[in-house]
Design a protein around this motif. Sequence first.
Motif, PDB file in Angstrom:
ATOM      1  N   LYS A  96      40.915  50.646  35.604  1.00 29.45           N
ATOM      2  CA  LYS A  96      40.907  49.798  36.788  1.00 29.45           C
ATOM      3  C   LYS A  96      42.154  48.909  36.798  1.00 29.45           C
ATOM      4  O   LYS A  96      42.792  48.673  35.759  1.00 29.45           O
ATOM      5  CB  LYS A  96      39.657  48.926  36.808  1.00 29.45           C
ATOM      6  CG  LYS A  96      38.350  49.699  36.828  1.00 29.45           C
ATOM      7  CD  LYS A  96      38.108  50.375  38.152  1.00 29.45           C
ATOM      8  CE  LYS A  96      36.720  50.986  38.218  1.00 29.45           C
ATOM      9  NZ  LYS A  96      36.443  51.620  39.530  1.00 29.45           N
ATOM     10  N   LYS A 125      45.012  44.276  48.254  1.00 32.55           N
ATOM     11  CA  LYS A 125      43.737  44.910  48.621  1.00 32.55           C
ATOM     12  C   LYS A 125      43.393  46.112  47.756  1.00 32.55           C
ATOM     13  O   LYS A 125      42.217  46.510  47.674  1.00 32.55           O
ATOM     14  CB  LYS A 125      43.744  45.316  50.090  1.00 32.55           C
ATOM     15  CG  LYS A 125      44.807  46.324  50.468  1.00 32.55           C
ATOM     16  CD  LYS A 125      44.779  46.650  51.957  1.00 32.55           C
ATOM     17  CE  LYS A 125      45.908  47.560  52.373  1.00 32.55           C
ATOM     18  NZ  LYS A 125      45.885  48.892  51.706  1.00 32.55           N
ATOM     19  N   ASP A 126      44.388  46.704  47.090  1.00 34.23           N
ATOM     20  CA  ASP A 126      44.118  47.890  46.286  1.00 34.23           C
ATOM     21  C   ASP A 126      43.754  47.561  44.839  1.00 34.23           C
ATOM     22  O   ASP A 126      43.452  48.473  44.056  1.00 34.23           O
ATOM     23  CB  ASP A 126      45.323  48.834  46.307  1.00 34.23           C
ATOM     24  CG  ASP A 126      45.540  49.451  47.690  1.00 34.23           C
ATOM     25  OD1 ASP A 126      44.533  49.622  48.415  1.00 34.23           O
ATOM     26  OD2 ASP A 126      46.693  49.748  48.042  1.00 34.23           O
ATOM     27  N   TYR A 127      43.796  46.284  44.473  1.00 38.66           N
ATOM     28  CA  TYR A 127      43.339  45.911  43.133  1.00 38.66           C
ATOM     29  C   TYR A 127      41.815  46.004  43.076  1.00 38.66           C
ATOM     30  O   TYR A 127      41.122  45.731  44.063  1.00 38.66           O
ATOM     31  CB  TYR A 127      43.797  44.502  42.777  1.00 38.66           C
ATOM     32  CG  TYR A 127      45.250  44.435  42.359  1.00 38.66           C
ATOM     33  CD1 TYR A 127      45.630  44.758  41.052  1.00 38.66           C
ATOM     34  CD2 TYR A 127      46.236  44.069  43.266  1.00 38.66           C
ATOM     35  CE1 TYR A 127      46.962  44.717  40.673  1.00 38.66           C
ATOM     36  CE2 TYR A 127      47.576  44.031  42.887  1.00 38.66           C
ATOM     37  CZ  TYR A 127      47.930  44.359  41.585  1.00 38.66           C
ATOM     38  OH  TYR A 127      49.251  44.322  41.214  1.00 38.66           O
ATOM     39  N   ASP A 128      41.312  46.341  41.903  1.00 38.72           N
ATOM     40  CA  ASP A 128      39.864  46.429  41.721  1.00 38.72           C
ATOM     41  C   ASP A 128      39.230  45.072  41.468  1.00 38.72           C
ATOM     42  O   ASP A 128      38.014  44.918  41.638  1.00 38.72           O
ATOM     43  CB  ASP A 128      39.542  47.364  40.553  1.00 38.72           C
ATOM     44  CG  ASP A 128      40.028  48.780  40.813  1.00 38.72           C
ATOM     45  OD1 ASP A 128      39.483  49.420  41.723  1.00 38.72           O
ATOM     46  OD2 ASP A 128      40.958  49.230  40.111  1.00 38.72           O
ATOM     47  N   GLY A 129      40.036  44.114  41.052  1.00 40.32           N
ATOM     48  CA  GLY A 129      39.499  42.785  40.797  1.00 40.32           C
ATOM     49  C   GLY A 129      40.593  41.795  40.458  1.00 40.32           C
ATOM     50  O   GLY A 129      41.780  42.149  40.347  1.00 40.32           O
ATOM     51  N   LEU A 186      37.381  39.541  50.574  1.00 35.31           N
ATOM     52  CA  LEU A 186      37.788  40.712  49.801  1.00 35.31           C
ATOM     53  C   LEU A 186      36.860  40.897  48.597  1.00 35.31           C
ATOM     54  O   LEU A 186      36.421  42.017  48.305  1.00 35.31           O
ATOM     55  CB  LEU A 186      39.234  40.546  49.343  1.00 35.31           C
ATOM     56  CG  LEU A 186      39.991  41.789  48.867  1.00 35.31           C
ATOM     57  CD1 LEU A 186      40.106  42.824  49.977  1.00 35.31           C
ATOM     58  CD2 LEU A 186      41.376  41.387  48.368  1.00 35.31           C
ATOM     59  N   ILE A 187      36.545  39.793  47.911  1.00 30.40           N
ATOM     60  CA  ILE A 187      35.613  39.855  46.786  1.00 30.40           C
ATOM     61  C   ILE A 187      34.234  40.277  47.285  1.00 30.40           C
ATOM     62  O   ILE A 187      33.585  41.154  46.705  1.00 30.40           O
ATOM     63  CB  ILE A 187      35.512  38.498  46.072  1.00 30.40           C
ATOM     64  CG1 ILE A 187      36.895  37.972  45.669  1.00 30.40           C
ATOM     65  CG2 ILE A 187      34.597  38.606  44.848  1.00 30.40           C
ATOM     66  CD1 ILE A 187      37.687  38.879  44.789  1.00 30.40           C
ATOM     67  N   LYS A 243      34.965  43.687  45.393  1.00 36.16           N
ATOM     68  CA  LYS A 243      35.893  43.496  44.277  1.00 36.16           C
ATOM     69  C   LYS A 243      35.246  42.689  43.148  1.00 36.16           C
ATOM     70  O   LYS A 243      34.215  42.039  43.330  1.00 36.16           O
ATOM     71  CB  LYS A 243      37.159  42.773  44.747  1.00 36.16           C
ATOM     72  CG  LYS A 243      37.880  43.433  45.906  1.00 36.16           C
ATOM     73  CD  LYS A 243      38.474  44.777  45.529  1.00 36.16           C
ATOM     74  CE  LYS A 243      39.324  45.341  46.677  1.00 36.16           C
ATOM     75  NZ  LYS A 243      39.925  46.657  46.327  1.00 36.16           N
ATOM     76  N   GLY A 254      30.441  42.524  45.818  1.00 37.57           N
ATOM     77  CA  GLY A 254      31.262  42.229  44.661  1.00 37.57           C
ATOM     78  C   GLY A 254      30.471  41.571  43.547  1.00 37.57           C
ATOM     79  O   GLY A 254      29.278  41.278  43.682  1.00 37.57           O
ATOM     80  N   LEU A 308      33.529  44.748  36.981  1.00 36.66           N
ATOM     81  CA  LEU A 308      34.153  45.945  37.535  1.00 36.66           C
ATOM     82  C   LEU A 308      33.142  47.063  37.781  1.00 36.66           C
ATOM     83  O   LEU A 308      33.498  48.120  38.318  1.00 36.66           O
ATOM     84  CB  LEU A 308      35.244  46.446  36.584  1.00 36.66           C
ATOM     85  CG  LEU A 308      36.529  45.612  36.535  1.00 36.66           C
ATOM     86  CD1 LEU A 308      37.384  46.045  35.354  1.00 36.66           C
ATOM     87  CD2 LEU A 308      37.312  45.729  37.844  1.00 36.66           C
TER      88      LEU A 308
END
Length: 329
Positions: free
Chosen positions: A26, A128-132, A153-154, A158, A258, A305
């Motif tokens: 991740k 936006k493409d991060y997993d967390g 977003l969270i 996320k 999330g 995650l």
Amino acid sequence: MIRRTFLCLAALMAGAAAYGADAGPKKLLVVTVTTGFRHSSIETAEKVLAEIGKSSGAFTVDYVQQPPGQPKNPGRAPEKKPKETDEAFKTRQADYSKALADYNTANEVWREQVKAYMADKMALDKIKDYDGFIFANTTGDLQFPDREGFVELIKGGKAFIAMHSGGDTYHPFRGYVDMLGGEFQTHKSQVEIQPILHNPAHPATKPIPNGWRVYDEIYIFKNYDPAKVHALMGLNAHPNENTPGYYPVSWCKDFGKGKVFYTSLGHREDVWDPTWKADTKDRKNSPEIAKTYQEHILGGILWSLGLVEGESELGNVKATAEATPEAGN
């Protein structure tokens, strides 16, 4: 202790591999920006997070670090020294007043630089493409270009992880405080505690042995509702004064789609890193304590995650209003 630590770490890594072997590691974004107090342990935290990500194989890290040029705060106003003349004291007062005025001017300029920096680094289309996201000892108003959008977003799925002064961040922004589950109110001198493990089976607490003790700066929280979080560690008495009451140390929660994990531990370098100033009097925590802390945060990260399972039922500790610190600002 060392063998137990190794076995717990191996179990966490195996669990992560079972869930995400086909997807690859991740991607986490570590934020260490501060506009308030800056902890000396931040560089240590950055190093440790990269190390446990690599050793677990579960995640990689990128950073949003402190922009350069933060002016140095002149600190508190001077107090008159014993036997100091009035004239000498007035001179020191004048010097301090000038230094404070210069600092305030420079800080306004620097905060605008932070705002421009964060507008680039934390733009939603870039993150936006991060997993967390990990807030490792952040403080103050981080000047996000869209702080409401970040919280959404969270909520959209996320992971959000915060250590120590991640709870001393974005105080005026209720969306952040509600997402986290509480906020820093105060602390007293550093002290050794033996936290209660509310859910010993959770990935964040499973590596922690019964009777575990850690020396750190222990936060007192406000706007914390035990019914709205899943408590992981806490105290049934004030960490310094030993007066009865409930004092949370770590918790987690589902947040929309999330997941949120928070631990208030992490002020000191020797909490984070077993190698920091090894065999010196500066260490208050043994390397084994730091290894356990690393497993604590690794378990919280993996759970956030969705790589390992763990119970997150809200309100698992029935702390009464009388037993918790006063809520409100």
